[in-house]
Design an enzyme around this catalytic site. Structure first.
Site, mmCIF file in Angstrom:
data_model
loop_
_atom_site.group_PDB
_atom_site.id
_atom_site.type_symbol
_atom_site.label_atom_id
_atom_site.label_comp_id
_atom_site.label_asym_id
_atom_site.label_seq_id
_atom_site.Cartn_x
_atom_site.Cartn_y
_atom_site.Cartn_z
ATOM 1 N N ASP A 58 -37.581 0.110 -35.287
ATOM 2 C CA ASP A 58 -38.732 0.895 -34.830
ATOM 3 C C ASP A 58 -38.787 0.965 -33.307
ATOM 4 O OD1 ASP A 58 -39.140 0.793 -37.518
ATOM 5 O OD2 ASP A 58 -40.863 -0.566 -37.431
ATOM 6 N N SER A 113 -47.447 0.482 -34.445
ATOM 7 C CA SER A 113 -47.373 -0.722 -33.606
ATOM 8 C C SER A 113 -46.221 -0.637 -32.607
ATOM 9 C CB SER A 113 -47.282 -1.991 -34.462
ATOM 10 O OG SER A 113 -46.198 -1.912 -35.337
ATOM 11 N N SER A 144 -59.617 1.193 -26.117
ATOM 12 C CA SER A 144 -59.028 2.037 -27.153
ATOM 13 C C SER A 144 -60.028 3.093 -27.562
ATOM 14 C CB SER A 144 -58.658 1.176 -28.363
ATOM 15 O OG SER A 144 -58.517 2.005 -29.496
ATOM 16 N N HIS A 182 -34.493 -1.648 -44.718
ATOM 17 C CA HIS A 182 -34.295 -3.100 -44.832
ATOM 18 C C HIS A 182 -32.834 -3.485 -44.560
ATOM 19 C CE1 HIS A 182 -38.359 -4.252 -46.026
ATOM 20 N NE2 HIS A 182 -38.396 -3.089 -46.640
ATOM 21 N N THR A 183 -32.208 -2.713 -43.713
ATOM 22 C CA THR A 183 -30.838 -3.021 -43.299
ATOM 23 C C THR A 183 -30.804 -3.535 -41.870
ATOM 24 O OG1 THR A 183 -30.725 -0.674 -42.802
ATOM 25 C CG2 THR A 183 -29.603 -1.403 -44.799
ATOM 26 N N GLY A 223 -47.165 3.115 -42.072
ATOM 27 C CA GLY A 223 -45.723 2.882 -42.082
ATOM 28 C C GLY A 223 -44.960 3.837 -41.183
ATOM 29 N N LEU A 224 -45.636 4.395 -40.164
ATOM 30 C CA LEU A 224 -44.946 5.299 -39.238
ATOM 31 C C LEU A 224 -44.827 4.659 -37.857
ATOM 32 C CD1 LEU A 224 -46.651 8.652 -40.362
ATOM 33 C CD2 LEU A 224 -44.389 7.798 -41.014
ATOM 34 N N GLU A 283 -43.691 -8.338 -30.983
ATOM 35 C CA GLU A 283 -44.199 -8.205 -32.362
ATOM 36 C C GLU A 283 -44.007 -9.514 -33.136
ATOM 37 O OE1 GLU A 283 -44.416 -4.529 -33.895
ATOM 38 O OE2 GLU A 283 -44.793 -5.164 -35.953
HETATM 39 C C1 GLA Z 1 -40.383 -2.204 -40.887
HETATM 40 C C2 GLA Z 1 -39.726 -3.012 -39.769
HETATM 41 C C3 GLA Z 1 -38.317 -2.489 -39.483
HETATM 42 C C4 GLA Z 1 -37.492 -2.350 -40.754
HETATM 43 C C5 GLA Z 1 -38.281 -1.624 -41.845
HETATM 44 C C6 GLA Z 1 -37.556 -1.602 -43.152
HETATM 45 O O1 GLA Z 1 -40.614 -0.902 -40.447
HETATM 46 O O2 GLA Z 1 -40.489 -2.930 -38.593
HETATM 47 O O3 GLA Z 1 -37.693 -3.336 -38.559
HETATM 48 O O4 GLA Z 1 -37.061 -3.602 -41.207
HETATM 49 O O5 GLA Z 1 -39.557 -2.199 -42.044
HETATM 50 O O6 GLA Z 1 -36.390 -0.852 -43.052
#
Ligand code: GLA
Length: 389
Positions: free
Chosen positions: A175, A131, A70, A37-38, A127-128, A163
């Site tokens: 990401d 997308s 897909s 979250h930076t 969370g990997l 996105e």
């Molecule tokens: C998601 C978002 C990233 C980042 C993280 C938190 O993965 O896509 O841009 O903000 O959360 O670090």
């Protein structure tokens, strides 16, 4: 891997017919070692690409149609035209690719028509960054078929816009940048203000990166991510009044945050404290990792987790549990939640010989406590998006 490609090309031929040159593009998922979250605060992140990935097989068409299939959703085909507005809608999984096509066109890139089929070994909602992998792979498909090259930073920015516009999530740039620019065996310290990168090699003989999926699906688009962004902006507004040169929380020091404690709303204060201390931890961790100071890196990871749990409030009890239990194993340097939070994965840094003990401990303890099995896998640092064929 090879069998995956052969199978995908077979599925392509079954769906769209034989013939022509079929290209195959791979884009990896990512795990963030530290710096959470930076990115949307102009700060620092330290991710690496991982082995699970998205593969797309694609072939050019001589009209302006684009068709996406897909392997995960057999029978569903998303169709659109590159010379008409591209509406988002159903099937939802195709919106990331539609968004990328629309943003490439908006950037003035002449796109060919295309048939494409996507497959993935990344857990959706884990969370990997499945997308971002789909987005960057799609961009690379269009560019490859058009015979064009593009800087990774530009690809990442276009995919980030996709996105925002097509998935409706105001994500930062981490990401898409790591998926587009990763180097094998390296983590990447990224300055999210000027997008400069520093690659730090991971020594395979001394270190393993282990990912543990809590199997709690995160809902990134759930309002919480956008709420955190707003709270950071509120913080910036406050500090700007003290110093107009402050443009983002990146420009605020730990001292300044502490001095503002009684003047700031209590929640905003804690959000700012997380971001400002996390930036410091991230640059420190990258430096220490480069010097093989794994114990210290591990401590920073645990501090990062605690800050995300207490100050930023994006963890969940399952992730806290996995981190705590990981730290009981000898040879585990550090562990923390990774990604946006509210579920998904933790990442642990461990000595190679500790991986087995870590895996069996978490397998049994997690299931006992939460009545579900975690998914656990060590990974090396993979390459960024690659044209395989
Ligand atoms: C998601 C978002 C990233 C980042 C993280 C938190 O993965 O896509 O841009 O903000 O959360 O670090």
């Amino acid at each position: 891997m090879n069998s995956g490609i052969t199978e995908l090309k077979q599925q392509f031929a079954q769906t769209f017919g034989e013939g022509g040159k079929i290209h195959v593009i791979r884009a990896p998922g990512r795990v963030n070692l530290i710096g959470e979250h930076t990115d949307y605060n102009d700060g620092f992140v330290f991710p690496m690409a991982i082995e699970p990935h998205v593969l797309i097989a694609c072939r050019t068409r001589d009209d302006s149609s684009v068709r996406f299939a897909s392997s995960v959703f057999p029978g569903q085909i998303a169709t659109f035209q590159i010379d008409k507005p591209i509406p988002r809608g159903e099937p939802k999984w195709a919106n990331y690719s539609k968004g990328v096509a629309a943003e490439l066109i908006a950037a003035g890139i002449p796109l060919p028509g295309m048939d494409a089929i996507i497959t993935s070994t990344l857990p959706v909602g884990g969370g990997l960054s499945s997308s971002a992998a789909i987005e960057v792979a799609t961009a690379q498909c269009f560019l490859t078929l058009a015979g064009l090259k593009m800087e990774p930073n530009r690809i990442a920015l276009i995919c980030q816009r996709a996105e925002h516009e097509y998935a409706g999530v105001p994500v930062g740039i981490m990401d898409q940048m790591i998926v587009a620019s990763a180097k094998p065996n390296c983590a990447m310290l990224l300055d999210c203000r000027d997008l400069s990168k520093q690659f730090v090699e991971l020594d395979e003989r001394e270190l393993r990166v282990v990912i543990v999926n809590s199997m709690v699906k995160h809902e990134l688009s759930s309002s919480e991510y956008a709420v955190r962004r707003k709270q950071c902006e509120e913080g910036v507004e406050f500090f700007k009044k003290e110093n107009p040169n402050i443009k983002a929380l990146r420009d605020v020091s730990v001292k300044q945050v502490e001095a503002a404690k009684d003047k700031l709303d209590e929640v905003i204060y804690r959000r700012c404290r997380h971001v400002v201390t996390e930036n410091r931890r991230t640059t420190e961790a990258a430096q220490l990792l480069g010097k093989n100071q794994y114990e210290q890196v591990g401590q920073l990871m645990v501090q990062s987790h605690n800050s995300l749990r207490d100050d930023y409030e994006v963890s969940v009890p399952e992730l806290d549990f996995l981190v705590e239990e990981s730290m009981k194993i000898k040879g585990v340097y550090g562990a923390r939640m990774t990604g946006g939070g509210f579920g998904g994965c933790i990442v642990a840094l461990a000595q190679p010989r500790a991986v087995e003990a870590l895996t069996s401990h978490l397998m049994s303890e997690y299931e006992k406590k939460w009545q579900k099995k975690p998914m656990i896998f060590p990974t090396t640092a993979a390459a960024g998006v690659t044209v395989l064929e």
